[in-house]
Design a protein around this motif. Structure first.
Motif, PDB file in Angstrom:
ATOM      1  N   HIS A 117       0.822  -1.205   0.000  1.00 42.35           N
ATOM      2  CA  HIS A 117       0.000   0.000   0.000  1.00 42.35           C
ATOM      3  C   HIS A 117       0.858   1.259   0.000  1.00 42.35           C
ATOM      4  O   HIS A 117       1.919   1.298   0.604  1.00 42.35           O
ATOM      5  CB  HIS A 117      -0.900   0.013   1.248  1.00 42.35           C
ATOM      6  CG  HIS A 117      -1.899   1.131   1.242  1.00 42.35           C
ATOM      7  ND1 HIS A 117      -2.928   1.208   0.330  1.00 42.35           N
ATOM      8  CD2 HIS A 117      -2.010   2.234   2.032  1.00 42.35           C
ATOM      9  CE1 HIS A 117      -3.642   2.298   0.567  1.00 42.35           C
ATOM     10  NE2 HIS A 117      -3.096   2.936   1.591  1.00 42.35           N
ATOM     11  N   GLU A 132       0.134   5.850  -0.383  1.00 42.61           N
ATOM     12  CA  GLU A 132      -0.865   6.912  -0.481  1.00 42.61           C
ATOM     13  C   GLU A 132      -0.467   7.925  -1.545  1.00 42.61           C
ATOM     14  O   GLU A 132       0.717   8.097  -1.842  1.00 42.61           O
ATOM     15  CB  GLU A 132      -0.999   7.629   0.875  1.00 42.61           C
ATOM     16  CG  GLU A 132      -1.538   6.756   1.998  1.00 42.61           C
ATOM     17  CD  GLU A 132      -3.009   6.423   1.835  1.00 42.61           C
ATOM     18  OE1 GLU A 132      -3.684   7.129   1.058  1.00 42.61           O
ATOM     19  OE2 GLU A 132      -3.465   5.469   2.468  1.00 42.61           O
ATOM     20  N   SER A 147      -6.794  -2.603  -8.103  1.00 39.10           N
ATOM     21  CA  SER A 147      -7.647  -2.883  -6.951  1.00 39.10           C
ATOM     22  C   SER A 147      -8.705  -1.787  -6.837  1.00 39.10           C
ATOM     23  O   SER A 147      -8.689  -0.795  -7.576  1.00 39.10           O
ATOM     24  CB  SER A 147      -6.810  -2.925  -5.676  1.00 39.10           C
ATOM     25  OG  SER A 147      -6.271  -1.635  -5.413  1.00 39.10           O
ATOM     26  N   GLU A 148      -9.599  -1.936  -5.895  1.00 40.09           N
ATOM     27  CA  GLU A 148     -10.606  -0.898  -5.652  1.00 40.09           C
ATOM     28  C   GLU A 148      -9.934   0.412  -5.270  1.00 40.09           C
ATOM     29  O   GLU A 148     -10.345   1.490  -5.708  1.00 40.09           O
ATOM     30  CB  GLU A 148     -11.565  -1.354  -4.545  1.00 40.09           C
ATOM     31  CG  GLU A 148     -12.781  -0.439  -4.381  1.00 40.09           C
ATOM     32  CD  GLU A 148     -13.673  -0.402  -5.617  1.00 40.09           C
ATOM     33  OE1 GLU A 148     -14.239   0.657  -5.919  1.00 40.09           O
ATOM     34  OE2 GLU A 148     -13.782  -1.447  -6.303  1.00 40.09           O
ATOM     35  N   ASP A 149      -8.892   0.335  -4.444  1.00 42.45           N
ATOM     36  CA  ASP A 149      -8.133   1.536  -4.078  1.00 42.45           C
ATOM     37  C   ASP A 149      -7.517   2.190  -5.311  1.00 42.45           C
ATOM     38  O   ASP A 149      -7.441   3.420  -5.401  1.00 42.45           O
ATOM     39  CB  ASP A 149      -7.030   1.186  -3.082  1.00 42.45           C
ATOM     40  CG  ASP A 149      -7.548   1.013  -1.666  1.00 42.45           C
ATOM     41  OD1 ASP A 149      -8.687   1.457  -1.394  1.00 42.45           O
ATOM     42  OD2 ASP A 149      -6.820   0.444  -0.835  1.00 42.45           O
ATOM     43  N   ASP A 150      -7.052   1.373  -6.260  1.00 46.38           N
ATOM     44  CA  ASP A 150      -6.449   1.915  -7.478  1.00 46.38           C
ATOM     45  C   ASP A 150      -7.471   2.695  -8.306  1.00 46.38           C
ATOM     46  O   ASP A 150      -7.160   3.750  -8.860  1.00 46.38           O
ATOM     47  CB  ASP A 150      -5.848   0.792  -8.325  1.00 46.38           C
ATOM     48  CG  ASP A 150      -4.698   0.078  -7.623  1.00 46.38           C
ATOM     49  OD1 ASP A 150      -4.100   0.690  -6.734  1.00 46.38           O
ATOM     50  OD2 ASP A 150      -4.424  -1.075  -7.977  1.00 46.38           O
ATOM     51  N   ASN A 154     -10.127   4.220  -7.096  1.00 44.63           N
ATOM     52  CA  ASN A 154     -10.419   5.449  -6.352  1.00 44.63           C
ATOM     53  C   ASN A 154      -9.302   6.470  -6.510  1.00 44.63           C
ATOM     54  O   ASN A 154      -9.557   7.664  -6.700  1.00 44.63           O
ATOM     55  CB  ASN A 154     -10.628   5.121  -4.873  1.00 44.63           C
ATOM     56  CG  ASN A 154     -11.872   4.285  -4.629  1.00 44.63           C
ATOM     57  OD1 ASN A 154     -12.812   4.311  -5.431  1.00 44.63           O
ATOM     58  ND2 ASN A 154     -11.900   3.532  -3.543  1.00 44.63           N
ATOM     59  N   THR A 155      -8.060   5.997  -6.430  1.00 42.62           N
ATOM     60  CA  THR A 155      -6.906   6.884  -6.589  1.00 42.62           C
ATOM     61  C   THR A 155      -6.897   7.512  -7.982  1.00 42.62           C
ATOM     62  O   THR A 155      -6.646   8.708  -8.146  1.00 42.62           O
ATOM     63  CB  THR A 155      -5.596   6.098  -6.373  1.00 42.62           C
ATOM     64  OG1 THR A 155      -5.543   5.647  -5.021  1.00 42.62           O
ATOM     65  CG2 THR A 155      -4.379   6.967  -6.656  1.00 42.62           C
ATOM     66  N   ARG A 193      -9.621  10.231  -8.257  1.00 38.52           N
ATOM     67  CA  ARG A 193      -9.212  11.440  -7.507  1.00 38.52           C
ATOM     68  C   ARG A 193      -8.162  12.222  -8.282  1.00 38.52           C
ATOM     69  O   ARG A 193      -8.221  13.459  -8.370  1.00 38.52           O
ATOM     70  CB  ARG A 193      -8.672  11.063  -6.140  1.00 38.52           C
ATOM     71  CG  ARG A 193      -9.712  10.590  -5.135  1.00 38.52           C
ATOM     72  CD  ARG A 193      -9.054  10.091  -3.862  1.00 38.52           C
ATOM     73  NE  ARG A 193      -8.219  11.115  -3.265  1.00 38.52           N
ATOM     74  CZ  ARG A 193      -7.016  10.900  -2.731  1.00 38.52           C
ATOM     75  NH1 ARG A 193      -6.499   9.680  -2.746  1.00 38.52           N
ATOM     76  NH2 ARG A 193      -6.337  11.885  -2.184  1.00 38.52           N
TER      77      ARG A 193
END
Length: 223
Positions: free
Chosen positions: A147, A149, A181-184, A186-187, A190
């Motif tokens: 991970h 940020e 991934s889901e975080d990818d 979202n990133t 943004r």
């Protein structure tokens, strides 16, 4: 001349004569550490590093704060160990005078080289002009094995300061596969929204893993 001085001189001469290929991994570390630990036998420290991390590449990519946990490794040695791979990477990338990343294939090849040997997640920002010429490659953040940020303010500042027309984001999955991934997702969203406010296009978000890469734009994920 003490016993360690004599040994060091032999090691240096061996390197100058035969090159680093003639050295075992722990011996190469031992030789490197001479230049940060001038008055102590570095062989036990080299062995301790190899035992802790398992490979030479893992030693050279370990965080400085973790390296200092190994007996014999102080601040100077930790800095030297972190400096070597980054200096080599910077030299390789500087070898190409003008880098044009106007296709997924070119961007992917560049990024495979950039991420080679990294065992923790890192996020890069590639700033491009209208023709896809690379203006700057900026490291946005660095995390653990799984991970990292994104700093939106830094993302926008880099784009503005380089007068970029477009940006490619890229990060690696050191212990996974090159799928977002889901975080990818979202990133990416943004970043695209933020860059849009300053008139800069998010060209792609490329994920690198295990010698492979996935382009979110080329795969239809970035629409």
């Amino acid at each position: 001349m003490g016993i360690h001085d004599g040994h060091r001189e032999k090691m240096r001469n061996r390197f100058l004569t035969a090159g680093l290929d003639a050295f075992a991994d722990h011996e190469a570390l031992e030789l490197l550490l001479y230049y940060a630990i001038p008055r102590r036998d570095t062989n036990p420290t080299a062995h301790a590093l190899m035992e802790r991390y398992g490979s030479l590449s893992a030693v050279l990519e370990a965080p400085a704060e973790d390296l200092r946990k190994v007996e014999g490794v102080g601040e100077s040695a930790a800095v030297l160990l972190r400096l070597v791979p980054q200096l080599c990477r910077k030299a390789r990338l500087a070898g190409v005078r003008e880098t044009v990343l106007n296709s997924v294939e070119r961007a992917g090849a560049y990024l495979l080289e950039l991420f080679a040997g990294l065992n923790r997640e890192v996020l890069y920002q590639l700033c491009l002009d209208q023709k896809g010429k690379l203006l700057a490659c900026k490291r946005l953040s660095e995390g653990g094995a799984n991970h990292t940020e994104m700093n939106i303010r830094l993302l926008m500042e880099n784009a503005i300061l380089t007068s970029a027309s477009g940006v490619i984001l890229s990060h690696n999955h050191p212990s996974g596969i090159a799928l977002p991934s889901e975080d990818d997702f979202n990133t990416t969203e943004r970043a695209r929204a933020a860059l849009m406010t300053i008139g800069v296009k998010l060209v792609d978000h490329i994920i690198v893993a295990d010698g492979d890469f996935v382009s979110m734009a080329d795969s239809g994920f970035l629409t």
